[in-house]
Design an enzyme around this catalytic site. Structure first.
Site, PDB file in Angstrom:
ATOM      1  N   ASP A 163       0.849  -1.198   0.000  1.00 45.16           N
ATOM      2  CA  ASP A 163       0.000   0.000   0.000  1.00 45.16           C
ATOM      3  C   ASP A 163       0.881   1.245   0.000  1.00 45.16           C
ATOM      4  OD1 ASP A 163      -2.224   1.622   0.137  1.00 45.16           O
ATOM      5  OD2 ASP A 163      -2.594   1.276   2.261  1.00 45.16           O
ATOM      6  N   GLU A 198      -3.096   8.560   2.038  1.00 48.12           N
ATOM      7  CA  GLU A 198      -3.342   7.969   3.348  1.00 48.12           C
ATOM      8  C   GLU A 198      -3.962   8.964   4.337  1.00 48.12           C
ATOM      9  OE1 GLU A 198      -3.385   4.986   3.720  1.00 48.12           O
ATOM     10  OE2 GLU A 198      -1.850   3.993   2.523  1.00 48.12           O
TER      11      GLU A 198
END
Length: 443
Positions: A163, A198
């Site tokens: 990620d 994020e």
């Protein structure tokens, strides 16, 4: 161009012509058994994907070894320079964009948001395709020592590899494959890599939405499933955050409690009367997850704060939850308390559409050429995505999950990608770009 390359390109296009007839919607539903592929793989693309795997692993290693947390501007500058340099080498017109002037500030928005890398490749065709990924991670500086890049058995491990550093790597190498194949039949191929995903893309969301309206299709390169799933996603959850702030009045808890206004009592009242806002059957989930109140044990608390995590399946449902909360807080337990609501729209949901279903079915058809089944998921499972910003104001197909299969995102020493997914996903991404560009992927 030498005769060998010309020969390969000729074989490629002959094979594509045979494959396209059988990779359409009717012939290739997502549920087709893996043992019954409709056509053979396009060998020049598959052979090149296999040849590309070692270089892609090296790229992932290089990116993993640059720490790039969302609040780490120094690290984000370093990794953005590396990515920009690679895209320039591939022939793209590259810009490093500072976020702003539009920034949707939230409680966790960094003071200095990371730059955006945008690269534009101009071809000879008409179709405009947008590729998305992000370079920031959730990890603070210093955690790389505990999660270094390593190859072990069937996995590649590393800080932020799942990620989303693998997604950046996959885009770079898919474009590299197109370059090697001499394919330029797209009109515009745009790559956007942001550094604030994020933290809900506070500075990049507006550009992503704008670019979504300017392209014919959007492919986003977050993870493509886990150890037991191989998928792309047509739908993801919308994410919101609600914070209720209560101001009361401090007083001595023993000598004069009646002279205070207990913010904790009011906060408890507010949470209890807002505990029934979830409607799971409609994808609405409202859960109170954080609370804090008071200063010391022997003081009537003058302040309190509660925070809720909100997930929805539809854009309008965020409006509905906010409206209900604003109405509920008018009902107070303590008339003298001041109750205020802060409501953040962190991400819209990505909603499945007919055109994204059609393009998703085409992706499943391409995967079936490898004897593999690709699940096309059209219901959200709780996570959010930047692809939703791209889909917000467009009627073009938007699909998430073109990255590698992996596991362990946002964890300690447990983040990895599956090596076996590299070749199939390079093949899928490259073929999808080619088919969209040449009109063979219809919607």
């Amino acid at each position: 161009m030498n005769s060998s390359i010309k020969s390969n390109i000729y074989i490629l296009w002959c094979t594509l012509g045979l494959a396209c007839c059988s990779s359409g919607l009717a012939a290739q539903p997502a549920s087709q058994p893996a043992s019954q592929p409709a056509s053979q793989p396009v060998e020049p693309v598959l052979a090149l994907a296999k040849k590309t795997q070692p270089a892609m692993l090296q790229t992932m290693k290089e990116l993993v070894e640059i720490e790039s947390g969302s609040a780490d501007r120094e690290g984000l500058d370093r990794i953005s320079e590396v990515i920009a340099g690679r895209l320039k080498t591939l022939g793209g017109k590259v810009e490093l964009i500072e976020p702003g002037p539009e920034i949707y500030k939230m409680f966790d928005t960094p003071q200095k948001i990371g730059r955006i890398v945008r690269a534009t490749f101009t071809g000879t065709g008409t179709k405009k395709i947008l590729l998305l990924a992000h370079m920031d991670t959730v990890y603070p500086r210093g955690m790389l020592a505990k999660q270094p890049f390593k190859l072990e058995s069937d996995r590649a491990w590393g800080l932020g590899i799942a990620d989303n550093k693998h997604g950046v790597s996959l885009i770079l190498h898919a474009i590299g494959m197109l370059r090697t194949l001499g394919f330029r039949d797209y009109g515009t191929l745009t790559v956007l890599i942001n550094g604030d995903e994020e933290v809900s893309s506070a500075g990049s969301r507006f550009l992503i939405t704008k670019l979504g309206t300017e392209h014919d299709a959007v492919l986003s390169f977050e993870g493509g499933g886990g150890p037991k799933t191989d998928q792309v996603r047509l739908a993801t959850s919308g994410i919101g955050s609600a914070t209720i702030n209560v101001r009361g009045k401090a007083s001595h808890a023993g000598a004069a409690p009646e002279q205070g206004v207990n913010a904790l009592y009011e906060a408890a009242h507010q949470v209890l009367q807002a505990r029934d806002l979830s409607v799971p059957e409609h994808g609405i989930k409202v859960n109170w997850t954080l609370a804090r109140a008071g200063v010391v044990r022997n003081m009537i608390p003058p302040g309190a704060q509660m925070q809720a995590d909100i997930r929805v399946d539809r854009v309008a449902d965020l409006d509905g939850v906010e409206e209900k909360l604003r109405e509920r807080i008018k009902n107070k337990l303590l008339p003298e308390a001041v109750v205020e609501l802060e409501f953040e729209r962190r991400r819209p949901p990505l909603q499945a559409t007919d055109v994204s279903r059609a393009l998703g079915a085409h992706a499943a058809g391409i995967y079936a050429e490898l004897g593999l089944k690709l699940t096309v998921r059209d219901r959200p499972t709780g996570g959010g995505t930047d692809a939703a910003f791209a889909a917000l104001d467009t009627k073009a197909p938007v699909i998430e999950g073109f990255g590698l299969r992996g596991f362990g995102s946002h964890s300690t020493n447990a983040e990895y990608i599956l090596l076996e997914s590299i070749v199939p996903r390079l093949y899928l991404a490259t073929r999808m770009i080619m088919d969209i560009a040449t009109g063979k992927a219809a919607w």
